[in-house]
Design a protein around this motif. Structure first.
Motif, PDB file in Angstrom:
ATOM      1  N   SER A 101      -3.307   7.429  -4.743  1.00  0.00           N
ATOM      2  CA  SER A 101      -3.912   8.688  -4.315  1.00  0.00           C
ATOM      3  C   SER A 101      -2.891   9.748  -3.919  1.00  0.00           C
ATOM      4  O   SER A 101      -3.187  10.935  -3.998  1.00  0.00           O
ATOM      5  N   LYS A 121      -5.897   2.486  -7.062  1.00  0.00           N
ATOM      6  CA  LYS A 121      -6.024   3.073  -5.725  1.00  0.00           C
ATOM      7  C   LYS A 121      -4.975   4.142  -5.428  1.00  0.00           C
ATOM      8  O   LYS A 121      -4.971   4.711  -4.340  1.00  0.00           O
ATOM      9  N   GLN A 154       0.800  -1.215   0.000  1.00  0.00           N
ATOM     10  CA  GLN A 154       0.000   0.000   0.000  1.00  0.00           C
ATOM     11  C   GLN A 154       0.838   1.272   0.000  1.00  0.00           C
ATOM     12  O   GLN A 154       0.415   2.303  -0.536  1.00  0.00           O
ATOM     13  N   GLU A 189      -1.345   2.728  -2.741  1.00  0.00           N
ATOM     14  CA  GLU A 189      -2.065   3.989  -2.580  1.00  0.00           C
ATOM     15  C   GLU A 189      -1.138   5.185  -2.465  1.00  0.00           C
ATOM     16  O   GLU A 189      -1.497   6.294  -2.863  1.00  0.00           O
ATOM     17  N   VAL A 202     -12.256   2.961  -9.776  1.00  0.00           N
ATOM     18  CA  VAL A 202     -10.986   2.338 -10.156  1.00  0.00           C
ATOM     19  C   VAL A 202     -10.449   2.838 -11.500  1.00  0.00           C
ATOM     20  O   VAL A 202      -9.237   2.819 -11.717  1.00  0.00           O
ATOM     21  N   CYS A 232     -13.390   7.988  -6.225  1.00  0.00           N
ATOM     22  CA  CYS A 232     -12.548   6.833  -5.891  1.00  0.00           C
ATOM     23  C   CYS A 232     -12.712   5.657  -6.847  1.00  0.00           C
ATOM     24  O   CYS A 232     -12.149   4.580  -6.589  1.00  0.00           O
ATOM     25  N   VAL A 263     -11.238  10.042  -0.744  1.00  0.00           N
ATOM     26  CA  VAL A 263     -10.979   9.386   0.540  1.00  0.00           C
ATOM     27  C   VAL A 263     -11.303  10.341   1.683  1.00  0.00           C
ATOM     28  O   VAL A 263     -11.959   9.974   2.665  1.00  0.00           O
ATOM     29  N   GLN A 267      -2.962  -2.608  -4.954  1.00  0.00           N
ATOM     30  CA  GLN A 267      -3.391  -1.986  -3.693  1.00  0.00           C
ATOM     31  C   GLN A 267      -2.555  -0.752  -3.351  1.00  0.00           C
ATOM     32  O   GLN A 267      -2.799  -0.096  -2.338  1.00  0.00           O
ATOM     33  N   ARG A 318      -8.758  11.215  -6.240  1.00  0.00           N
ATOM     34  CA  ARG A 318      -9.046  10.059  -5.377  1.00  0.00           C
ATOM     35  C   ARG A 318      -8.694  10.366  -3.926  1.00  0.00           C
ATOM     36  O   ARG A 318      -9.416   9.963  -3.002  1.00  0.00           O
TER      37      ARG A 318
END
Length: 439
Positions: free
Chosen positions: A179, A177, A133, A156, A420, A418, A390, A154, A386
């Motif tokens: 961001s 994901k 992540q 981020e 995909v 958010c 969040v 995954q 994104r």
């Protein structure tokens, strides 16, 4: 627990059953007594020593989930880490690492910190980390990223500032994901950074004209103090940000300073008065407006457990109008930045100051960067959208509701921000328009 006293207690068997061990006392060898904690130890922090290797049987610490070995003398990421089945976080910031062997990356990895080393290449094996992540790589010598990382769906947050990247791989901009992205100080935007810096040198403020007061806060890139600035017109209350070093976990101080100056004025940006000069220890710094005391930080930075998610006070409850005002303020600030060709890179609640009425400021440009307003402009903006999505979802969780229709509209907006497919997300101008319709 740390220091020589802790080492003595460890060797005397007094620390049986502990879950976290901190040892920083000039170690040159790994203390074998640590293995006595194998059935309980979950976090091992050996930062701030003189270690250059770890034992080949480190895997015996079968409960260990997190290991920190920052500020040591490693030149290679230890291969044995790949055999530690429970590891989810590895931190080797500020070593002398050149080599990252394929075998050193455990598939269970969630968070990898290799900031401020000398790494020129990452192994393809990192693509097998399906749960990765957070990836901190600022201040290295990377010229590219392995194509296998496209499988890290995954991911981020990634820090790529202060490397040798001449371009961005297409797969990176499509990660579903992603961001929070830091890119400053790379050849891919170096010329653009130089062009933007010309004419934006800003006001210079001498250290001797400042009286520095109490510590107000601390972030990845520096510490912030209350200060008084003496000028011919009088004394102004200000805040002083002193940068920690040449490379931070987010990027370069000079990039942050240039972006702050170029961002210009906006009602929801903290802004900058000038650049610090003549510090007695040659520290770099910025003098910024002092925000009124009724403004507080919206949340705390992510924890070791939450990884990429901020930590909010359990007692925080927001009125609908307050939450909507915060969201609108931050969307407006983000739109302004992207209109200037600036990626904030760290659009998080812990970088937002707000008051009870919902007035809000977006601060901390440590991860920010300039980008040319050509392709991939849309992708970069929508990656940051994104991050806003969040944030909006987090605000929604803390609202004292007064109407289901408004709730549904905000939840739908957060979901669209958010989604995909990166290019199908709205741009900030549309986000702001939809928020304004609810005022």
């Amino acid at each position: 627990m740390q220091g020589k006293d802790t080492l003595a207690r460890l060797r005397n068997g007094e620390l049986a059953g502990i879950k976290r061990l901190d040892l920083s006392c000039g170690l040159t060898e790994f203390p074998c007594e640590i293995f006595a904690l194998a059935d309980s130890l979950e976090i091992l922090n050996l930062s701030g020593n003189r270690l250059s290797s770890l034992p080949d049987d480190l895997w015996r610490l079968h409960q260990m989930q997190i290991i920190f070995c920052s500020d040591n003398l490693f030149t290679q990421l230890p291969v044995v880490l790949g055999n530690c089945a429970a590891l989810t976080m590895i931190g080797f910031k500020a070593n002398q690492i050149v080599d990252v062997p394929a075998e050193s990356i455990p598939k269970s990895l969630r968070w990898l910190v290799l900031t401020d080393n000398q790494i020129g290449e990452l192994p393809a094996s990192i693509g097998a980390c399906a749960g990765l992540q957070k990836l901190m790589l600022a201040g290295n010598q990377l010229t590219s990223l392995p194509a296998e990382m496209a499988a890290c769906q995954q991911l981020e947050l990634i820090r790529l500032a202060a490397n040798q990247l001449h371009g961005l791989p297409e797969w990176l901009l499509k990660l579903p994901k992603l961001s929070w992205l830091a890119l400053g100080g790379n050849p891919l935007n170096k010329g653009f950074e130089s062009d933007r810096a010309v004419g934006n040198e800003g006001v210079q403020i001498a250290w001797s004209d400042l009286e520095v007061g109490e510590l107000l806060g601390e972030g990845a890139s520096g510490t912030i103090y209350r200060a008084q600035h003496t000028q011919p017109s009088g004394i102004n209350n200000v805040a002083l940000k002193l940068f920690k070093g040449e490379v931070t976990s987010d990027g370069l101080p000079q990039t942050e300073m240039a972006v702050c100056r170029a961002a210009g004025s906006h009602a929801n940006l903290i802004g900058v008065h000038g650049q610090l000069i003549e510090h007695p220890e040659q520290m770099q710094g910025l003098v910024v407006p002092l925000i009124e005391p009724q403004f507080t930080i919206l949340a705390q930075p992510p924890s070791l457990t939450s990884c990429t998610r901020d930590v909010y006070a359990q007692t925080l409850v927001l009125e609908f109008a307050t939450a909507l005002s915060i969201a609108r303020s931050i969307a407006s600030a983000a739109l302004h930045l992207h209109q200037q060709g600036i990626l904030h890179g760290d659009l998080y609640a812990h970088n937002i100051l707000h008051d009870v009425a919902g007035h809000a400021y977006l601060g901390d440009f440590g991860a920010a960067s300039f980008y040319a307003q050509t392709a991939p402009q849309a992708e970069l903006e929508k990656i940051e959208v994104r991050a806003f999505g969040v944030l909006l979802a987090e605000l929604l969780e803390r609202i004292k509701w007064c109407g289901d229709e408004a709730k549904d509209q905000l939840q739908d907006l957060a979901a669209q921000c958010c989604q995909v497919h990166v290019l199908q997300r709205p741009r900030f101008v549309e986000v702001l328009h939809r928020l304004d319709a609810l005022l």
